[in-house]
Design an enzyme around this catalytic site. Structure first.
Site, PDB file in Angstrom:
ATOM      1  N   CYS A   1       1.495   7.678   6.025  1.00 20.94           N
ATOM      2  CA  CYS A   1       1.218   9.021   5.491  1.00 20.94           C
ATOM      3  C   CYS A   1       0.296   9.821   6.400  1.00 20.94           C
ATOM      4  CB  CYS A   1       0.605   8.924   4.101  1.00 20.94           C
ATOM      5  SG  CYS A   1       1.650   8.041   2.944  1.00 20.94           S
TER       6      CYS A   1
ATOM      7  N   ASN B   1       4.577  12.273  -3.693  1.00 28.57           N
ATOM      8  CA  ASN B   1       3.987  11.834  -2.418  1.00 28.57           C
ATOM      9  C   ASN B   1       5.083  11.821  -1.356  1.00 28.57           C
ATOM     10  OD1 ASN B   1       2.976  10.420  -0.246  1.00 28.57           O
ATOM     11  ND2 ASN B   1       2.038   8.791  -1.463  1.00 28.57           N
TER      12      ASN B   1
ATOM     13  N   HIS C   1      -3.886  14.706   1.787  1.00 30.88           N
ATOM     14  CA  HIS C   1      -2.618  14.008   1.532  1.00 30.88           C
ATOM     15  C   HIS C   1      -2.411  13.931   0.023  1.00 30.88           C
ATOM     16  CE1 HIS C   1       0.580  11.227   1.409  1.00 30.88           C
ATOM     17  NE2 HIS C   1      -0.151  10.194   1.044  1.00 30.88           N
TER      18      HIS C   1
HETATM   19  O1  UT7 Z   1       0.337   7.493   0.168  1.00 29.43           O
HETATM   20  C1  UT7 Z   1      -0.724   6.591   0.308  1.00 29.43           C
HETATM   21  C2  UT7 Z   1      -0.468   5.296  -0.308  1.00 29.43           C
HETATM   22  N1  UT7 Z   1      -0.296   5.284  -1.735  1.00 29.43           N
HETATM   23  C3  UT7 Z   1      -1.344   5.404  -2.563  1.00 29.43           C
HETATM   24  O2  UT7 Z   1      -2.446   5.710  -2.176  1.00 29.43           O
HETATM   25  C4  UT7 Z   1      -1.082   5.081  -4.009  1.00 29.43           C
HETATM   26  C5  UT7 Z   1      -2.323   4.467  -4.598  1.00 29.43           C
HETATM   27  N2  UT7 Z   1      -2.147   3.957  -5.943  1.00 29.43           N
HETATM   28  C6  UT7 Z   1      -1.929   4.725  -7.047  1.00 29.43           C
HETATM   29  O3  UT7 Z   1      -1.733   5.910  -6.972  1.00 29.43           O
HETATM   30  C7  UT7 Z   1      -2.059   4.052  -8.380  1.00 29.43           C
HETATM   31  O4  UT7 Z   1      -2.559   2.756  -8.209  1.00 29.43           O
HETATM   32  C8  UT7 Z   1      -0.725   3.967  -9.167  1.00 29.43           C
HETATM   33  C9  UT7 Z   1      -0.315   5.356  -9.666  1.00 29.43           C
HETATM   34  C10 UT7 Z   1       0.328   3.365  -8.312  1.00 29.43           C
HETATM   35  C11 UT7 Z   1      -0.914   3.096 -10.407  1.00 29.43           C
HETATM   36  O5  UT7 Z   1      -1.979   3.554 -11.208  1.00 29.43           O
HETATM   37  P1  UT7 Z   1      -3.087   2.523 -11.728  1.00 29.43           P
HETATM   38  O6  UT7 Z   1      -3.978   3.284 -12.610  1.00 29.43           O
HETATM   39  O7  UT7 Z   1      -3.668   1.849 -10.515  1.00 29.43           O
HETATM   40  O8  UT7 Z   1      -2.233   1.537 -12.603  1.00 29.43           O
HETATM   41  P2  UT7 Z   1      -2.029  -0.037 -12.414  1.00 29.43           P
HETATM   42  O9  UT7 Z   1      -1.251  -0.328 -11.174  1.00 29.43           O
HETATM   43  O10 UT7 Z   1      -3.347  -0.703 -12.606  1.00 29.43           O
HETATM   44  O11 UT7 Z   1      -1.124  -0.345 -13.660  1.00 29.43           O
HETATM   45  C12 UT7 Z   1      -1.597  -0.157 -14.999  1.00 29.43           C
HETATM   46  C13 UT7 Z   1      -0.449  -0.491 -15.929  1.00 29.43           C
HETATM   47  C14 UT7 Z   1       0.202  -1.835 -15.607  1.00 29.43           C
HETATM   48  O12 UT7 Z   1       0.561  -2.442 -16.834  1.00 29.43           O
HETATM   49  P3  UT7 Z   1      -0.371  -3.602 -17.461  1.00 29.43           P
HETATM   50  O13 UT7 Z   1      -0.382  -4.685 -16.419  1.00 29.43           O
HETATM   51  O14 UT7 Z   1      -1.713  -2.970 -17.675  1.00 29.43           O
HETATM   52  O15 UT7 Z   1       0.343  -3.957 -18.717  1.00 29.43           O
HETATM   53  C15 UT7 Z   1       1.466  -1.421 -14.887  1.00 29.43           C
HETATM   54  O16 UT7 Z   1       2.518  -2.373 -15.036  1.00 29.43           O
HETATM   55  O17 UT7 Z   1       0.565   0.507 -15.826  1.00 29.43           O
HETATM   56  C16 UT7 Z   1       1.828  -0.136 -15.607  1.00 29.43           C
HETATM   57  N3  UT7 Z   1       2.668   0.754 -14.831  1.00 29.43           N
HETATM   58  C17 UT7 Z   1       3.446   1.671 -15.395  1.00 29.43           C
HETATM   59  N4  UT7 Z   1       3.682   2.017 -16.677  1.00 29.43           N
HETATM   60  C18 UT7 Z   1       4.529   3.020 -16.913  1.00 29.43           C
HETATM   61  C19 UT7 Z   1       2.793   0.821 -13.488  1.00 29.43           C
HETATM   62  N5  UT7 Z   1       3.667   1.786 -13.151  1.00 29.43           N
HETATM   63  C20 UT7 Z   1       4.090   2.341 -14.319  1.00 29.43           C
HETATM   64  C21 UT7 Z   1       4.976   3.373 -14.646  1.00 29.43           C
HETATM   65  N6  UT7 Z   1       5.163   3.697 -15.951  1.00 29.43           N
HETATM   66  N7  UT7 Z   1       5.632   4.084 -13.698  1.00 29.43           N
END
Ligand code: UT7
Length: 333
Positions: free
Chosen positions: A118, A288, A258
């Protein structure tokens, strides 16, 4: 006596695919909800390229570039350098930059790609800025483009709701007048490469349009670990850039970061002491778009009239590699 040359952005442009994929559409593909995606990322819809339209990485880049050239009043044959940040070229080789050179008839340019996730656009901008300061380049095109739909795992709800396609371009010209790119700061840390990587391939046809069974499962991301590291890296490199220019946060008129996640952007803005009213975001519309996100945001901010001569702009990025970077510009258009 030779005058010191500075790199000034004199034109901006963007191009996105026509097809809009909304959060509601994604509810039919993976176990997710519009509410979750908006609350956790800020994204409402994104653009996904289609095989039956001319929306390859090369097409998107060429369209964004033509708009930037038109704004700059520069003919393609005046370009002496084309540098493109991308990780989703149409071919493994030659570079997207050479394909764009052909599309534009930019016969006098040297053309090559930069792979920095990115951060590709900021890496490319840094190369061009240095070349201009050294006197080896006068007029350059810098593009950030990605078509992440070609490498997304459309079964992985943690990534497919975030990533998308687009291209942004700027024309940069040497000029001894004050302003332009004041400084660039780049960092990498390969120790964390496996937080975000694609194992193979860049087939043109977006996987989402081919039927689930044929999908290439290439992209892997540890979102949670990246999230924390992104906030740290963006905040620290933004502070480095401010310090280098003896600027306080009050000296920055607009931050163009970004566009990965609104919560990352808000946390970074808070850490560097800049209110969100001075941070440009468009990820609600585009998701993104990797290397394209900063030049796309810069073009929208420019065309919306948020940038005028003398304004100080902070660009800041983070991505696969890991790579991160910042650049401060004094807008001179
Ligand atoms: O471009 C540069 C590189 N990319 C980034 O910088 C992305 C960085 N990361 C993020 O933006 C965030 O970590 C995410 C948006 C990907 C995820 O948000 P989070 O608050 O970190 O959530 P998490 O990964 O801790 O997941 C929380 C819960 C999980 O369920 P459990 O284990 O708590 O039951 C996930 O399975 O949310 C669940 N989950 C979803 N639920 C509904 C993950 N993706 C989804 C989804 N819809 N799309």
């Amino acid at each position: 006596m030779e005058m010191t040359q500075r790199a000034h952005i004199i034109g901006t442009g963007l191009s996105v695919p026509e097809r809009i994929l909304s959060n509601k559409d994604l509810e039919d593909i993976v176990d997710t909800t519009d509410e979750w995606i908006v609350r956790r990322s800020g994204i409402r819809e994104r653009r996904i390229s289609s095989p039956d339209r001319d929306e390859t990485t090369t097409h998107l880049s060429a369209r964004a570039s033509k708009k930037a050239l038109e704004m700059a009043g520069v003919c393609a044959d005046q370009l002496d350098m084309i540098v493109i940040g991308t990780v989703t070229s149409d071919c493994q080789f030659p570079s997207t930059a050479c394909r764009v050179q052909e599309a534009l008839n930019a016969d006098n340019a040297v053309a090559f790609d930069v792979s920095a996730g990115c951060s590709g656009f900021l890496y490319a901008l840094n190369i061009v800025s240095n070349a201009i300061q050294c006197g080896t380049c006068k007029t350059a095109l810098v593009v950030g483009v990605d078509r992440l739909s070609s490498v997304i795992n459309w079964h992985d709800r943690g990534t497919c709701v975030l990533l998308a396609d687009g291209a942004g371009a700027v024309v940069v010209r040497s000029n001894p007048k004050e302003g332009g790119i004041l400084s660039s700061h780049l960092k990498s840390n390969g120790k964390f490469w496996n937080l975000l990587y694609s194992s193979d391939g860049n087939g043109y046809t977006p996987a989402i349009l081919q039927g689930l069974s044929k999908m290439p499962f290439h992209l892997n991301m540890n979102g949670n670990r990246l999230f924390k590291r992104a906030i740290e890296c963006l905040s620290s490199i933004a502070k480095d850039a401010l310090r280098h220019n003896s600027f306080s946060s009050d000296d920055i008129d607009l931050v163009v970061p970004h566009q990965a996640n609104i919560r990352i952007i808000q946390a970074m803005a808070n850490n560097i002491g800049i209110p969100m009213s001075r941070v440009f975001t468009n990820l609600h519309k585009y998701g993104n778009t990797s290397s394209a996100s900063i030049p796309m945001a810069l073009d929208e901010a420019n065309r919306d009239g948020l940038l005028s001569r003398g304004k100080n702009v902070l660009l800041v990025s983070f991505g696969a590699g890991l790579t991160w970077g910042a650049s401060i510009l004094k807008w001179s258009m």
